[in-house]
Design a protein around this motif. Sequence first.
Motif, PDB file in Angstrom:
ATOM      1  N   GLN A  76     -11.016  -2.503   0.651  1.00 28.46           N
ATOM      2  CA  GLN A  76      -9.973  -3.246   1.353  1.00 28.46           C
ATOM      3  C   GLN A  76     -10.542  -4.268   2.327  1.00 28.46           C
ATOM      4  O   GLN A  76      -9.867  -5.229   2.694  1.00 28.46           O
ATOM      5  CB  GLN A  76      -9.058  -2.289   2.138  1.00 28.46           C
ATOM      6  CG  GLN A  76      -8.408  -1.222   1.287  1.00 28.46           C
ATOM      7  CD  GLN A  76      -9.164   0.092   1.372  1.00 28.46           C
ATOM      8  OE1 GLN A  76     -10.389   0.106   1.409  1.00 28.46           O
ATOM      9  NE2 GLN A  76      -8.443   1.198   1.398  1.00 28.46           N
ATOM     10  N   ARG A  77     -11.795  -4.078   2.761  1.00 24.36           N
ATOM     11  CA  ARG A  77     -12.403  -4.998   3.726  1.00 24.36           C
ATOM     12  C   ARG A  77     -13.168  -6.124   3.044  1.00 24.36           C
ATOM     13  O   ARG A  77     -13.811  -6.925   3.725  1.00 24.36           O
ATOM     14  CB  ARG A  77     -13.327  -4.206   4.659  1.00 24.36           C
ATOM     15  CG  ARG A  77     -12.571  -3.211   5.533  1.00 24.36           C
ATOM     16  CD  ARG A  77     -13.477  -2.543   6.541  1.00 24.36           C
ATOM     17  NE  ARG A  77     -14.400  -1.612   5.918  1.00 24.36           N
ATOM     18  CZ  ARG A  77     -14.115  -0.352   5.632  1.00 24.36           C
ATOM     19  NH1 ARG A  77     -12.911   0.121   5.897  1.00 24.36           N
ATOM     20  NH2 ARG A  77     -14.998   0.442   5.074  1.00 24.36           N
ATOM     21  N   VAL A  82      -9.954  -7.354  -2.797  1.00 28.36           N
ATOM     22  CA  VAL A  82      -8.506  -7.348  -2.583  1.00 28.36           C
ATOM     23  C   VAL A  82      -7.821  -8.220  -3.631  1.00 28.36           C
ATOM     24  O   VAL A  82      -6.781  -7.847  -4.192  1.00 28.36           O
ATOM     25  CB  VAL A  82      -8.160  -7.840  -1.156  1.00 28.36           C
ATOM     26  CG1 VAL A  82      -6.651  -8.069  -1.005  1.00 28.36           C
ATOM     27  CG2 VAL A  82      -8.644  -6.837  -0.115  1.00 28.36           C
ATOM     28  N   TYR A  85      -7.829  -6.486  -6.918  1.00 29.90           N
ATOM     29  CA  TYR A  85      -6.786  -5.452  -6.915  1.00 29.90           C
ATOM     30  C   TYR A  85      -5.412  -6.069  -7.182  1.00 29.90           C
ATOM     31  O   TYR A  85      -4.610  -5.525  -7.956  1.00 29.90           O
ATOM     32  CB  TYR A  85      -6.788  -4.714  -5.578  1.00 29.90           C
ATOM     33  CG  TYR A  85      -5.629  -3.755  -5.427  1.00 29.90           C
ATOM     34  CD1 TYR A  85      -5.663  -2.498  -6.005  1.00 29.90           C
ATOM     35  CD2 TYR A  85      -4.490  -4.131  -4.717  1.00 29.90           C
ATOM     36  CE1 TYR A  85      -4.587  -1.625  -5.886  1.00 29.90           C
ATOM     37  CE2 TYR A  85      -3.417  -3.270  -4.587  1.00 29.90           C
ATOM     38  CZ  TYR A  85      -3.474  -2.019  -5.171  1.00 29.90           C
ATOM     39  OH  TYR A  85      -2.411  -1.161  -5.059  1.00 29.90           O
ATOM     40  N   ARG A 123      -7.532   4.392   5.522  1.00 30.70           N
ATOM     41  CA  ARG A 123      -7.043   3.807   4.271  1.00 30.70           C
ATOM     42  C   ARG A 123      -5.597   3.349   4.436  1.00 30.70           C
ATOM     43  O   ARG A 123      -5.182   2.341   3.907  1.00 30.70           O
ATOM     44  CB  ARG A 123      -7.130   4.826   3.133  1.00 30.70           C
ATOM     45  CG  ARG A 123      -8.533   5.122   2.687  1.00 30.70           C
ATOM     46  CD  ARG A 123      -8.503   5.807   1.348  1.00 30.70           C
ATOM     47  NE  ARG A 123      -7.699   7.006   1.388  1.00 30.70           N
ATOM     48  CZ  ARG A 123      -7.129   7.543   0.335  1.00 30.70           C
ATOM     49  NH1 ARG A 123      -7.239   6.973  -0.833  1.00 30.70           N
ATOM     50  NH2 ARG A 123      -6.431   8.660   0.425  1.00 30.70           N
ATOM     51  N   ALA A 126      -5.421   0.189   6.577  1.00 35.80           N
ATOM     52  CA  ALA A 126      -5.999  -1.020   5.999  1.00 35.80           C
ATOM     53  C   ALA A 126      -4.889  -1.983   5.606  1.00 35.80           C
ATOM     54  O   ALA A 126      -4.015  -1.658   4.813  1.00 35.80           O
ATOM     55  CB  ALA A 126      -6.855  -0.666   4.788  1.00 35.80           C
ATOM     56  N   GLU A 128      -3.886  -6.347   4.914  1.00 35.82           N
ATOM     57  CA  GLU A 128      -4.433  -7.664   4.580  1.00 35.82           C
ATOM     58  C   GLU A 128      -3.264  -8.599   4.293  1.00 35.82           C
ATOM     59  O   GLU A 128      -2.226  -8.190   3.752  1.00 35.82           O
ATOM     60  CB  GLU A 128      -5.343  -7.568   3.353  1.00 35.82           C
ATOM     61  CG  GLU A 128      -6.005  -8.883   2.943  1.00 35.82           C
ATOM     62  CD  GLU A 128      -7.123  -9.292   3.879  1.00 35.82           C
ATOM     63  OE1 GLU A 128      -7.323 -10.497   4.035  1.00 35.82           O
ATOM     64  OE2 GLU A 128      -7.771  -8.399   4.463  1.00 35.82           O
ATOM     65  N   MET A 143      -0.728  -6.715   1.959  1.00 37.82           N
ATOM     66  CA  MET A 143      -1.264  -5.453   1.455  1.00 37.82           C
ATOM     67  C   MET A 143      -1.238  -4.412   2.563  1.00 37.82           C
ATOM     68  O   MET A 143      -1.763  -4.641   3.653  1.00 37.82           O
ATOM     69  CB  MET A 143      -2.702  -5.628   0.953  1.00 37.82           C
ATOM     70  CG  MET A 143      -3.233  -4.384   0.237  1.00 37.82           C
ATOM     71  SD  MET A 143      -4.989  -4.492  -0.148  1.00 37.82           S
ATOM     72  CE  MET A 143      -5.682  -4.130   1.475  1.00 37.82           C
ATOM     73  N   TYR A 146      -2.677   0.744  -0.319  1.00 36.40           N
ATOM     74  CA  TYR A 146      -2.883   0.327  -1.698  1.00 36.40           C
ATOM     75  C   TYR A 146      -1.701  -0.486  -2.243  1.00 36.40           C
ATOM     76  O   TYR A 146      -1.700  -0.878  -3.393  1.00 36.40           O
ATOM     77  CB  TYR A 146      -3.066   1.554  -2.599  1.00 36.40           C
ATOM     78  CG  TYR A 146      -4.337   2.315  -2.353  1.00 36.40           C
ATOM     79  CD1 TYR A 146      -5.452   1.688  -1.831  1.00 36.40           C
ATOM     80  CD2 TYR A 146      -4.416   3.670  -2.637  1.00 36.40           C
ATOM     81  CE1 TYR A 146      -6.618   2.388  -1.607  1.00 36.40           C
ATOM     82  CE2 TYR A 146      -5.592   4.391  -2.420  1.00 36.40           C
ATOM     83  CZ  TYR A 146      -6.686   3.733  -1.899  1.00 36.40           C
ATOM     84  OH  TYR A 146      -7.838   4.438  -1.688  1.00 36.40           O
TER      85      TYR A 146
END
Length: 207
Positions: A76-77, A82, A85, A123, A126, A128, A143, A146
Amino acid sequence: MELYIAQSLWNHDEPELESERILVELNCRHNLSAPVTFSHSFLSLYAMTQSRLFLLGRCLQDMAHADAVIFNHGWQRQRDCVYLYEMATRFTKPIYFVDDFIFLYDEKTQQFKPNPYLEDLSRVHAVEISKHFYPGGHETNVMIGYQVISQNADHPDIRPEMQRALPKATKQEIQAFTEKLEELKTDKDFQAILSLLQTMAREGESA
């Protein structure tokens, strides 16, 4: 089943990427019951001279040939991961996460141990935000953990999805967030709205 190992090639060297892939393969073989083979994007000398967009395009092409894709801890970082995904989700490519495995290989003891990340709330925290422009319009992706929520001309109102992703957030907070999202233009705007999203995610988990 062929698993594509998602990695960010930007600002990494091949030995570092190879070490990461070896661990991913070990964890997959130990936790997945089905026979698997692996593929990845190779960082050649030619690729090292190209742009970040070139490297991302290479990764997308390689991922498209695999049956499924796996993301390692911390994906995720990494902005490139990203985006991979997002594309895998949009085109319904099966996805696996190392963080979801019950056991992970410990390099110090050289043994498999219970996965400490299964209870890692980072998690969930996280988040974005990315904005992509294309001829005739743009799309903004949010995001959370997930989950990717996309706002575009065909789907302008993302408040219901935001409320489901952040059930502890108030309607006023969701409304304020979506209004700021529509006005997103400068780096200052981006930092402000990202901070708001991070705050809502943390408060939602601690409430």
